[in-house]
Motif scaffolding. Structure first.
Motif, PDB file in Angstrom:
ATOM      1  N   LEU A   1      44.201  16.689  -1.273  1.00 21.64           N
ATOM      2  CA  LEU A   1      44.849  18.151  -2.167  1.00 21.64           C
ATOM      3  C   LEU A   1      46.017  17.275  -1.751  1.00 21.64           C
ATOM      4  N   SER A   2      46.728  16.836  -1.032  1.00 21.87           N
ATOM      5  CA  SER A   2      48.393  16.936  -0.991  1.00 21.87           C
ATOM      6  C   SER A   2      49.405  18.163  -1.154  1.00 21.87           C
ATOM      7  N   THR A   3      48.767  19.164  -0.745  1.00 25.75           N
ATOM      8  CA  THR A   3      49.305  20.029  -0.487  1.00 25.75           C
ATOM      9  C   THR A   3      48.280  21.281   0.262  1.00 25.75           C
ATOM     10  N   GLY A   4      48.640  21.884   0.770  1.00 28.29           N
ATOM     11  CA  GLY A   4      47.914  23.280   1.340  1.00 28.29           C
ATOM     12  C   GLY A   4      47.325  24.539   0.917  1.00 28.29           C
ATOM     13  N   LEU A   5      48.339  24.124  -0.335  1.00 26.03           N
ATOM     14  CA  LEU A   5      48.478  25.386  -0.533  1.00 26.03           C
ATOM     15  C   LEU A   5      48.423  25.435  -2.378  1.00 26.03           C
TER      16      LEU A   5
ATOM     17  N   ASN B   1      44.544  24.944  -4.297  1.00 31.93           N
ATOM     18  CA  ASN B   1      42.574  24.970  -4.169  1.00 31.93           C
ATOM     19  C   ASN B   1      42.758  24.495  -5.296  1.00 31.93           C
TER      20      ASN B   1
ATOM     21  N   ASP C   1      36.194  21.289  -6.292  1.00 31.52           N
ATOM     22  CA  ASP C   1      35.413  21.312  -5.105  1.00 31.52           C
ATOM     23  C   ASP C   1      34.542  21.699  -5.398  1.00 31.52           C
TER      24      ASP C   1
ATOM     25  N   ARG D   1      37.950  15.870   3.344  1.00 34.80           N
ATOM     26  CA  ARG D   1      38.734  16.570   2.392  1.00 34.80           C
ATOM     27  C   ARG D   1      40.119  16.724   3.038  1.00 34.80           C
ATOM     28  N   SER D   2      40.815  16.575   2.655  1.00 30.63           N
ATOM     29  CA  SER D   2      42.592  16.290   3.772  1.00 30.63           C
ATOM     30  C   SER D   2      43.945  16.210   2.550  1.00 30.63           C
ATOM     31  N   VAL D   3      44.318  17.377   3.938  1.00 31.77           N
ATOM     32  CA  VAL D   3      46.028  17.406   2.235  1.00 31.77           C
ATOM     33  C   VAL D   3      46.415  15.516   2.432  1.00 31.77           C
TER      34      VAL D   3
END
Length: 248
Positions: A3-7, A9, A14, A32-34
């Motif tokens: 994802l490269s960011t938790g901000l 989605n 998904d 699935r990871s940041v």
């Protein structure tokens, strides 16, 4: 799936990746990871522009219009990582040509498709409901910067005859358009959120889908409507150049 960011989605991604997992059998695992995890077989980057270097083998998907002028989405922000990727997936051939013009040759086109469990092939050609207004469908969430063609929607409300047209509007934050259409006298069916299992019923209720966007990679509703036998009135964006033949 990096994802490269938790901000940020993506519901669409998904859904696509979980569909891949469900059909791939027990030997396939999704992580699935940041940040990218070590020792993965394949890395799919969702927001590759947020990375300074990709882990390989790296796959990225162009899920916005490369010519969108929005500062966050400007082409120069993405080109370094797209050039670094092993494979760049484009959703339509117009964007593939755009990337090839920038010297990116490792591309493949994989468009959005249709879930035939939800949207089966129509058994018979669709017919207009005689004596009823032509029902136009708008299927997208609202974006304040207006790239979905919000100004064009309001211009239609000013110009069309409420006795001859009605609207079905589906999408988060689309209350603005629903209220504006009702104030102009149109009959409006509005759903801010609709479970995907009900989209078959949605397309059965409309006579034509409107895509009024200025910039798109998809949109996902375009193949869904066409695959349900619904004609589409669209600007020449995204997948429209691949899927829509004028007058056919």
């Amino acid at each position: 799936h990096v994802l490269s960011t938790g901000l940020l989605n993506s519901t669409i991604f998904d859904d696509i990746i979980m569909r891949l997992v469900s059909g791939a059998g027990a030997r396939f695992e999704l992580h699935r990871s940041v940040p990218p995890l070590p020792e993965m077989d394949v890395y799919h980057y969702h927001r590759s522009n947020r990375e300074s270097k990709l882990k390989h083998p790296a796959v990225v998907t162009v899920h916005h219009d490369p010519d969108d002028p929005y500062p966050w989405l400007r082409l120069r922000r993405f080109l370094p990582r797209w050039r670094e990727a092993d494979v760049v997936i484009c959703i339509n051939s117009a964007h593939q040509r755009r990337l090839r013009a920038e010297g990116i040759q490792n591309t493949i086109v994989i468009p959005h498709g249709v879930d035939r469990n939800v949207l089966p092939v129509p058994g018979t050609p669709r017919r207009r409901r005689l004596g009823e207004p032509l029902r136009l469908g708008i299927v997208s969430r609202r974006h304040e910067r207006g790239f979905k063609g919000e100004d064009r929607m309001h211009a239609l409300f000013d110009r069309l005859n409420p006795a001859r047209f009605a609207f079905t509007i589906v999408g988060a934050d689309r209350e603005t358009e629903a209220v504006a259409a009702r104030r102009k006298g149109f009959e409006v069916s509005f759903h801010p959120r609709l479970p995907y299992g009900l989209f078959g019923a949605l397309y059965e209720r409309i006579d034509m889908l409107l895509v009024l966007s200025y910039w798109e990679a998809g949109p996902a509703c375009l193949p869904e409507a066409l695959g349900s036998g619904i004609p589409v009135a669209t600007t020449g964006v995204g997948m429209a150049s691949d899927l829509v033949q004028d007058g056919v």
